[in-house]
Design a protein around this motif. Structure first.
Motif, mmCIF file in Angstrom:
data_model
loop_
_atom_site.group_PDB
_atom_site.id
_atom_site.type_symbol
_atom_site.label_atom_id
_atom_site.label_comp_id
_atom_site.label_asym_id
_atom_site.label_seq_id
_atom_site.Cartn_x
_atom_site.Cartn_y
_atom_site.Cartn_z
ATOM 1 N N MET A 191 39.599 55.685 67.441
ATOM 2 C CA MET A 191 40.889 55.522 68.249
ATOM 3 C C MET A 191 41.550 54.263 67.591
ATOM 4 O O MET A 191 42.915 54.190 67.539
ATOM 5 N N LEU A 192 40.780 53.370 67.436
ATOM 6 C CA LEU A 192 41.341 51.972 66.922
ATOM 7 C C LEU A 192 41.734 52.271 65.588
ATOM 8 O O LEU A 192 42.805 51.871 65.203
ATOM 9 N N ARG A 193 40.981 53.189 64.728
ATOM 10 C CA ARG A 193 41.500 53.207 63.355
ATOM 11 C C ARG A 193 42.750 54.035 63.366
ATOM 12 O O ARG A 193 43.688 53.695 62.708
ATOM 13 N N ARG A 194 43.002 54.909 64.273
ATOM 14 C CA ARG A 194 44.345 55.657 64.318
ATOM 15 C C ARG A 194 45.339 54.598 64.959
ATOM 16 O O ARG A 194 46.676 54.908 64.483
ATOM 17 N N LEU A 221 43.125 42.541 69.314
ATOM 18 C CA LEU A 221 41.929 42.014 69.594
ATOM 19 C C LEU A 221 40.731 42.987 69.796
ATOM 20 O O LEU A 221 40.869 43.917 70.682
ATOM 21 N N ALA A 222 39.935 43.167 68.655
ATOM 22 C CA ALA A 222 38.698 44.199 68.669
ATOM 23 C C ALA A 222 37.524 43.471 68.495
ATOM 24 O O ALA A 222 37.505 42.354 67.641
ATOM 25 N N ASP A 223 36.607 43.965 68.913
ATOM 26 C CA ASP A 223 35.316 43.446 68.770
ATOM 27 C C ASP A 223 34.503 44.185 67.616
ATOM 28 O O ASP A 223 35.186 45.246 67.307
ATOM 29 N N ARG A 224 33.480 43.818 66.946
ATOM 30 C CA ARG A 224 32.931 44.441 65.976
ATOM 31 C C ARG A 224 32.582 45.875 66.188
ATOM 32 O O ARG A 224 32.385 46.806 65.275
ATOM 33 N N ALA A 225 32.066 46.073 67.392
ATOM 34 C CA ALA A 225 31.575 47.604 67.780
ATOM 35 C C ALA A 225 32.861 48.486 67.593
ATOM 36 O O ALA A 225 32.559 49.528 67.227
ATOM 37 N N ALA A 226 33.977 47.906 68.084
ATOM 38 C CA ALA A 226 35.182 48.741 67.953
ATOM 39 C C ALA A 226 35.753 48.926 66.654
ATOM 40 O O ALA A 226 36.391 50.097 66.460
ATOM 41 N N THR A 227 35.562 48.035 65.894
ATOM 42 C CA THR A 227 35.943 48.452 64.280
ATOM 43 C C THR A 227 34.866 48.857 63.467
ATOM 44 O O THR A 227 35.163 49.240 62.332
ATOM 45 N N GLY A 228 33.766 49.187 64.098
ATOM 46 C CA GLY A 228 32.548 49.903 63.346
ATOM 47 C C GLY A 228 31.915 48.833 62.369
ATOM 48 O O GLY A 228 31.174 49.369 61.572
ATOM 49 N N ASP A 229 32.133 47.755 62.591
ATOM 50 C CA ASP A 229 31.691 46.547 61.608
ATOM 51 C C ASP A 229 30.099 46.003 62.562
ATOM 52 O O ASP A 229 30.390 45.204 63.199
ATOM 53 N N VAL A 230 29.066 46.696 61.999
ATOM 54 C CA VAL A 230 27.722 46.407 62.751
ATOM 55 C C VAL A 230 27.184 45.203 61.767
ATOM 56 O O VAL A 230 25.919 44.992 62.219
ATOM 57 N N ALA A 231 27.657 44.640 61.148
ATOM 58 C CA ALA A 231 27.067 43.701 60.148
ATOM 59 C C ALA A 231 26.782 42.501 60.643
ATOM 60 O O ALA A 231 27.809 42.243 61.365
#
Length: 242
Positions: free
Chosen positions: A207-210, A232-242
């Protein structure tokens, strides 16, 4: 929404801290009247409230110049566990020296339609007019969340409120969530200097992507603002797990 500024932060705690910073800076910058903020519900806003209630932070804010409103509310008694106001009142409002007259919970004691009309009158009184004027925002800050179905405030998929063009406040009866709701409409949210989406958790990736793409098929994708929109998004929501 393609013009929204996206800030990726390490975790939900960092999101709450950044939101606190934006709020404090916004209040400091507003010198020509009260700072009107519409709060949202959820776990990240609750953490924000806890941060703002800390004595070391609370003393930074001129509470007499802040007016608190809500983006939506479940149509339940004010003391109900599901009430957004009950949470913010317990965690923040009762802990800081904000005048009672500056706090405007959404009413829930009449019918949901009557309470929506009543809250619109409250907003109009605060605004000083019955018609929203371009260039004179109703809100200095509107906080919004993002549901896994793309809803924000209580603008749920398929609800008639999504088509509202005139009313500032309306109702919703989502099939996928409990309780009837009172909610700000798109026109009221648009009349803002700043809209901030708080998005946390891996369940929000799609949903964040959309949302970032401004997907018009999800309610949050149709949110606009006279001023800025920040996500304001955390890494989990952006899919950035690095």
């Amino acid at each position: 929404m393609r013009h929204a500024v996206v800030e990726t932060l390490p975790d939900s705690e960092a999101v709450a801290l950044r939101m606190a910073d934006l709020l404090i800076r916004g209040v400091e910058a507003k010198t020509d009247g009260p700072f009107r903020v519409a709060l949202s519900g959820g776990s990240t806003p609750k953490r924000l409230f806890e941060i703002l209630a800390k004595p070391s932070v609370a003393k930074l804010l001129p509470w007499d110049r802040i007016e608190i409103f809500y983006g939506d509310e479940r149509h339940v008694p004010e003391t109900h566990a599901d009430s957004n106001h009950a949470v913010s009142n317990a965690v923040l409002i009762s802990q800081v020296p904000i005048p009672a007259a500056n706090v405007h919970p959404m009413p829930t004691s009449a019918t949901v339609a009557e309470d929506a009309i009543s809250y619109q009158r409250t907003l109009q009184q605060a605004y000083g007019a019955t018609i929203l004027e371009p260039g004179r925002p109703l809100f200095d800050l509107v906080m919004l969340g993002l549901g896994t179905d793309g809803h924000t405030a209580s603008l749920f998929p398929g609800e008639p409120v999504l088509s509202e063009k005139d009313a500032w406040v309306s109702t919703a009866a989502p099939k996928t969530a409990p309780h009837e709701r009172v909610t700000l409409t798109y026109p009221a949210i648009h009349s803002s200097a700043l809209v901030v989406f708080l998005v946390t958790g891996a369940s929000k990736v799609e949903m964040l992507r959309r949302l970032r793409e401004g997907d018009p098929s999800i309610p949050s994708g149709n949110v606009t603002s006279e001023g800025r929109i920040i996500i304001l998004a955390d890494r989990a929501a952006t899919g950035d797990v690095a």
